[in-house]
Design an enzyme around this catalytic site. Structure first.
Site, PDB file in Angstrom:
ATOM      1  N   LYS A  82      -0.770   7.322  -8.617  1.00  0.00           N
ATOM      2  CA  LYS A  82      -1.587   6.213  -8.634  1.00  0.00           C
ATOM      3  C   LYS A  82      -3.094   6.286  -7.612  1.00  0.00           C
ATOM      4  O   LYS A  82      -2.762   7.235  -6.671  1.00  0.00           O
ATOM      5  CB  LYS A  82      -0.625   5.245  -7.812  1.00  0.00           C
ATOM      6  CG  LYS A  82      -1.109   3.848  -8.077  1.00  0.00           C
ATOM      7  CD  LYS A  82      -0.040   2.867  -7.372  1.00  0.00           C
ATOM      8  CE  LYS A  82      -0.637   1.230  -7.454  1.00  0.00           C
ATOM      9  NZ  LYS A  82       0.511   0.471  -6.908  1.00  0.00           N
ATOM     10  N   SER A 157       0.817  -3.335  -9.487  1.00  0.00           N
ATOM     11  CA  SER A 157      -0.359  -2.654  -9.374  1.00  0.00           C
ATOM     12  C   SER A 157      -0.376  -0.938  -9.864  1.00  0.00           C
ATOM     13  O   SER A 157      -1.216  -0.257 -10.040  1.00  0.00           O
ATOM     14  CB  SER A 157      -1.099  -2.680  -7.882  1.00  0.00           C
ATOM     15  OG  SER A 157       0.018  -2.047  -7.144  1.00  0.00           O
ATOM     16  N   SER A 181       4.745  -4.115  -7.776  1.00  0.00           N
ATOM     17  CA  SER A 181       3.904  -3.074  -8.450  1.00  0.00           C
ATOM     18  C   SER A 181       4.596  -1.936  -8.948  1.00  0.00           C
ATOM     19  O   SER A 181       3.794  -1.448  -9.860  1.00  0.00           O
ATOM     20  CB  SER A 181       2.871  -2.677  -7.388  1.00  0.00           C
ATOM     21  OG  SER A 181       2.031  -3.914  -6.966  1.00  0.00           O
TER      22      SER A 181
END
Length: 479
Positions: A82, A157, A181
Site C-alpha cells: 500500500k 483506503s 480500509s
C-alpha cells in the site's frame, strides 16, 4: 502452465510449486509483470511499479532455492505494498502532492516481514490522500477502478490492493485499516481482508506506536492466503510496543473446522443502520449458509453505543498528531476530507478524549460479554455496493442523507472501535454483478478463528471464485 494460469493460482498453491522447484520465482514474476502491463492501465491499481527491483529479488529467491537454503513461507511470491506503507528506496506518496516524490530510507516492519519471508516486491498500490475515506482517488495518481465494473469504485483506503488482487495482478498484498480500509475494499472487490486484533501485526514507523485504532494487515483472494501472510506478519517486534507475544505459527495450522453447535449472532444492519436493498438481498442467504455449516444462528444486534463518538474523536485527534504541522505549512496541498479531519481535530479537548476513552472502554467490555454468548458476530461490511467512481462518497444510503463522508462507513468503523479482529469474506453479488462481502467479528485475540469461519463460508459458497468479466475475458485458458 501458461502465464495466465500462474496468475490465477492461489498463493498457497504457488508456494508449493516454488518449494518443489516446479516453478521459478523469475517465471512467476514475469507472468505477473506481463499481466500488470496488460491490465493495470485500465484499473490503476499499482501506481509505482519497480520491475528491476523485483527481478533482482526474484533472482535471489531462485539462487536460494538452487543452493538448498531455508525458504520462507512466502518465498518467491510477488507482493504489492500500500502506498501508505514505507518502502526503502521505493517512492511512497501517501496519495498526497506533498509527498509525491518521497522515497523512504527504511522499510516498514510489514514490508520487512514480508520480504524477509521471501516475498518479491513489485510496487505500490493506490490509496486515497493520506488514506482518508473509503474511495480510492488522489491528486497524484487519480482513481482506481473496480475490475467488476470499471465505472465503479474499489472502496478504500486499501483500494489499489483489493483491485490488484481481484484482477490477478499479484497473489498477496498488504494494507492498513482504521475505519474499514482492509474490509470495505475487500467487500467491493470480492477478496478477503483481515483487520487483525490491535497489536497482532506490529506497526513501525509510526507517529504514535500505541495508537489502537489503526492497524496493518493482509489481503488476498482466500482466507488460507491471508493466514499464510499472518504467519510472518503476526510475529512480535520490540519497535511496536503493543505487538502480541502470541506464536504466529498458529496461522500455519489448518483452517478446517467443524462448526457444529457454534453460536453465532447474525446482525443484518447492526441495530438499525440504513442499508441499500441490493446489499440486504445479497446478504439474505447468510443465515442459511451458517446454519448449513452446523452453526446455531440467532438474530442479535450488539450494543455499540459510544462507538461513533469514540472513533470520530480519536480519529480527528490522530489527524492533528500526524498531519497538523504539515497542514500549517502547506494548507492548499490538502484535499477537503483530510483538511476537514484536521480542523475537527484541532477542536478536540482533553475532556473530549476522556469521554471518548470511557465510552470505548465500556464498549469493549459489552462486546466481550456479548461474545461470551456468541462466538462470532456476522454482519454487513458496507451498507452500499460499489458506487460510481466519480462520486467521492454516497450522499445518501437507503434514502437517509449522509451528513459527512464518514457516515456510510459506520458498519466497519464501529467495529474498529471495539479493537476486535474482523474480516470481510466474499459472499454475494447484486443483480448488476457487484460484489458484496460479509463481515466476521471474533472474540478478543481470535484472529485465527475469524479466518476459520471465513474459510468455511468461502468453501460453502465459492463466491470468491467468480471472476470479473473484464478480467475473465483477458484470462485465456486457465484452471
Amino acid at each position: 502452465m501458461s502465464d495466465e494460469e500462474l496468475c490465477f493460482r492461489s498463493a498457497t498453491e504457488l508456494v508449493r510449486l516454488l518449494h518443489r522447484r516446479e516453478l521459478s520465482a523469475r517465471e512467476l514474476l514475469a507472468a505477473h509483470l506481463k499481466r500488470i502491463e496488460s491490465i493495470n492501465p485500465q484499473i490503476n491499481a499499482i501506481v509505482t511499479l519497480v520491475p528491476e527491483h523485483a527481478e533482482r529479488a526474484a533472482a535471489a529467491a531462485d539462487e536460494a532455492i538452487a543452493s538448498g537454503d531455508p525458504l520462507g513461507p512466502l518465498h518467491g511470491l510477488p507482493v504489492a505494498h500500500k502506498d501508505l506503507t514505507e518502502t526503502k528506496g521505493i517512492r511512497t506518496t501517501y496519495g498526497s502532492p506533498v509527498r509525491a516524490d518521497h522515497v523512504p530510507e527504511v522499510d516498514s516492519v510489514v514490508v520487512e516481514s514480508l520480504t524477509k519471508a521471501g516475498a518479491v516486491t513489485v510496487g505500490k498500490t493506490n490509496t486515497p490522500e493520506w488514506g482518508t475515506g473509503s474511495q480510492t482517488f488522489n491528486p497524484v495518481f487519480g482513481v482506481t477502478r473496480n475490475p467488476y465494473d470499471l465505472s465503479k469504485t474499489v472502496g478504500g483506503s486499501s483500494g489499489g490492493a483489493a483491485a490488484a488482487l481481484a484482477a490477478r495482478l499479484v497473489p498477496i498484498a498488504d494494507g492498513t485499516d482504521m475505519g474499514g480500509s482492509l474490509r470495505n475494499p475487500a467487500s467491493f472487490c470480492n477478496v478477503v481482508g483481515l483487520r487483525p486484533s490491535v497489536g497482532r501485526v506490529p506497526v513501525w514507523p509510526s507517529a504514535d506506536p500505541m495508537f489502537t485504532f489503526s492497524v496493518a494487515g493482509p489481503m488476498a483472494r482466500t482466507a488460507a492466503d491471508v493466514a499464510l501472510q499472518m504467519r510472518v506478519l503476526g510475529r512480535p517486534d520490540p519497535r511496536s510496543p503493543l505487538s502480541h507475544h502470541v506464536p504466529a505459527e498458529r496461522f500455519a495450522d489448518s483452517l478446517e473446522r467443524d462448526f457444529s453447535g457454534t453460536s453465532i449472532a447474525w446482525s443484518a444492519d447492526l441495530g438499525g443502520l440504513p442499508v441499500d436493498e441490493r446489499v440486504v438481498q445479497a446478504m439474505a442467504p447468510g443465515r442459511e449458509v451458517l446454519t448449513g455449516l452446523g452453526c446455531r444462528v440467532s438474530d442479535r444486534d450488539p450494543d455499540l453505543t459510544g462507538a461513533d463518538e469514540a472513533f470520530r474523536t480519536w480519529r480527528s485527534w490522530y489527524y492533528v498528531l500526524t498531519l497538523d504541522e504539515l497542514y500549517r505549512q502547506q494548507p492548499d496541498a490538502f484535499g477537503t476530507s483530510a483538511a476537514w479531519n484536521i480542523e475537527v481535530g484541532r477542536k478536540v479537548t482533553g475532556e473530549d478524549l476522556v469521554r471518548a476513552q470511557r465510552l470505548r472502554t465500556a464498549l469493549y467490555h459489552r462486546m466481550r460479554e456479548f461474545l461470551d454468548t456468541y462466538e462470532f458476530l456476522v454482519t454487513l461490511v458496507s451498507p452500499v455496493p460499489p458506487f460510481d467512481v466519480e462520486m467521492k462518497y454516497p450522499e445518501s444510503v437507503a434514502g437517509v442523507a449522509s451528513e459527512s463522508y464518514l457516515d456510510w462507513m459506520r458498519a466497519c468503523y464501529w467495529i474498529s472501535a471495539t479493537g476486535l479482529p474482523a474480516a470481510s469474506v466474499p459472499f454475494g453479488f447484486t443483480p448488476e454483478g457487484l460484489p458484496v462481502g460479509l463481515q466476521i467479528v471474533g472474540r478478543p485475540g481470535d484472529d485465527f478463528g475469524v479466518l476459520q469461519l471465513a474459510h468455511a463460508i468461502e468453501s460453502a459458497t465459492e463466491t470468491g471464485k467468480r471472476l470479473p468479466e473484464f478480467v475473465d475475458s483477458k484470462a485465456g485458458s486457465r484452471p
